[in-house]
Design an enzyme around this catalytic site. Structure first.
Site, PDB file in Angstrom:
ATOM      1  N   LEU A 318      25.182  15.344  -1.078  1.00  0.00           N
ATOM      2  CA  LEU A 318      24.084  14.681  -1.787  1.00  0.00           C
ATOM      3  C   LEU A 318      23.977  13.205  -1.411  1.00  0.00           C
ATOM      4  CD1 LEU A 318      24.209  16.326  -5.323  1.00  0.00           C
ATOM      5  CD2 LEU A 318      22.399  16.498  -3.606  1.00  0.00           C
ATOM      6  N   TYR A 319      25.096  12.572  -1.124  1.00  0.00           N
ATOM      7  CA  TYR A 319      25.054  11.190  -0.640  1.00  0.00           C
ATOM      8  C   TYR A 319      24.330  11.139   0.703  1.00  0.00           C
ATOM      9  CZ  TYR A 319      26.637   6.496   0.583  1.00  0.00           C
ATOM     10  OH  TYR A 319      26.691   5.168   0.942  1.00  0.00           O
ATOM     11  N   GLU A 320      24.671  12.079   1.576  1.00  0.00           N
ATOM     12  CA  GLU A 320      24.025  12.146   2.884  1.00  0.00           C
ATOM     13  C   GLU A 320      22.522  12.392   2.746  1.00  0.00           C
ATOM     14  OE1 GLU A 320      25.982  15.178   5.116  1.00  0.00           O
ATOM     15  OE2 GLU A 320      27.967  14.447   4.555  1.00  0.00           O
TER      16      GLU A 320
END
Length: 411
Positions: A318-320
């Site tokens: 999700l960060y990516e």
């Protein structure tokens, strides 16, 4: 038939001597142009360091008002005589001596190039014409400073932002070498995520460069109040309330973020995109509404921490995804040219978001400012060599795609 084919083959044979001569002329010619630019801009820099040279050069600076209109025609012509004609004459003499000593024909291209500066300066002195003085034409600045080509906005900063920076006249190579392509002195710089590891490191480094730092933070209690910082608390979703403060800001550094690691719940998805993507986008849009006035395009900038996750795995899907989306949106918004927008493509450094980072936040902050002062628009700081290869490919292909298939509807 065989004889005619032989004749044709003979005619198509490459004249290697002629080709080699052409390549040598071209290479020496390009080198002479580079040499001319380095000498010219280095002389300009010396005029701001050597007192007796500065007396002549100051006549040039005294001619212009903030809108680049001239104080008087007489003062303008004197500035051409004591600075532009003198500078270009010295350049012609030096390059001519080098061409005579080395006896390389291609170097005469640099002499011809230098003569064009002398011709233009002479024309402006004898006829009082400013039409050929492209970087000093009066009026509002309509474009942001260019990356490699020195335009009016770029050169305006030398006169009215910091006279000890922005020395380049045509190409900004010398400024990139000297680290004078962006002056941070006296700039009001707002940093989001100021209470985080990188935020605090950036704040400390910016203060060393005599910038006025505004800490935009959702955790004001975590920041010291005795280091000259101006602290402005804000809450996620209330970015619009920062507009009045951002009107007084020269550079906005969007640095806040969240990392939910392996979590993939709906709440984690919403949180990742809200913090990493949409909050940053709202701040960009609000700041861009403050880019008003005749000289704002020369002084206003946005720096966005999109992270190395744009092109590399971060072991946090999700960060990516959220950072990658932010990076693509930044690329898209750059096409409008509202102001300079820099990307910070950072590798893993130790912070609350990544306790396993291999770089220190202070190392990263110093590298960011080192590259920013050399006017890098994509600032890559990482130990991963693949990022230096993959990111430019990704950025250029995305930029080209967005440029072809998207457009701005002007209101």
């Amino acid at each position: 038939m065989l004889e005619s084919l032989t004749e044709i083959a003979a005619k198509l044979q490459i004249n290697w001597v002629l080709l080699n001569a052409g390549l040598q002329f071209t290479s020496w010619g390009l080198f002479s142009l580079l040499l001319a630019e380095i000498f010219r801009d280095s002389y300009h820099a010396l005029c701001h360091k050597v007192i007796w040279l500065g007396k002549w050069h100051n006549k040039h600076h005294m001619v212009y008002r903030r809108d680049l209109s001239i104080v008087s025609l007489k003062a303008y012509q004197e500035s051409q005589l004591y600075h532009d004609i003198l500078e270009s004459s010295l350049l012609v003499v030096v390059l001519t001596i080098i061409a005579l000593i080395t006896q390389k024909i291609g170097l005469w291209l640099g002499v011809v190039y230098a003569c064009t500066f002398l011709f233009g300066a002479s024309l402006r002195y004898f006829q009082g014409s400013i039409d050929t003085d492209y970087n000093h034409l009066p009026g509002p600045l309509e474009k942001s400073p260019s990356v490699w080509w020195v335009n009016r906005s770029y050169h305006w900063r030398h006169h009215f932002d910091d006279v000890n920076a922005y020395y380049s006249g045509v190409f900004s190579l010398v400024d990139k070498i000297l680290g004078t392509g962006l002056s941070l002195k006296g700039k009001t710089i707002a940093v989001t995520g100021a209470s985080g590891a990188l935020g605090q490191a950036l704040t400390a480094e910016l203060l060393k460069h005599n910038a006025k730092v505004v800490a935009l933070t959702t955790n004001p209690d975590k920041l010291p109040t005795d280091n000259g910082l101006k602290i402005i608390p804000w809450e996620l979703g209330n970015e619009a309330e920062l507009k009045v403060s951002l009107e007084k800001v020269d550079i906005l550094i969007i640095n806040h973020g969240v990392n939910v690691y392996g979590n993939r719940t709906s709440q984690a998805i919403n949180s990742s995109y809200e913090v990493n993507t949409f909050s940053a986008l709202r701040l960009m849009d609000i700041f861009l509404t403050t880019v008003t006035g005749p000289q704002a395009k020369a002084t206003k900038e946005i720096w966005v921490n999109t992270s190395e996750a744009e092109v590399s795995p971060a072991l946090s899907p999700l960060y990516e995804l959220s950072k990658r989306t932010l990076g693509n949106l930044v690329t898209l918004k750059r096409l409008d040219g509202d102001c300079i927008i820099r990307k910070l493509i950072l590798g893993p450094f130790k912070s609350q978001l990544n306790p396993y980072g291999v770089m220190s936040a202070h190392q990263v902050a110093r590298a960011i400012l080192f590259l920013a002062r050399r006017d890098f628009r994509n600032i890559i700081v990482t130990i991963n060599p693949l990022t230096y290869l993959l990111f430019p490919i990704k950025e250029v292909s995305s930029w080209l795609y967005y440029r072809i298939f998207s457009k701005t509807l002007q209101s």
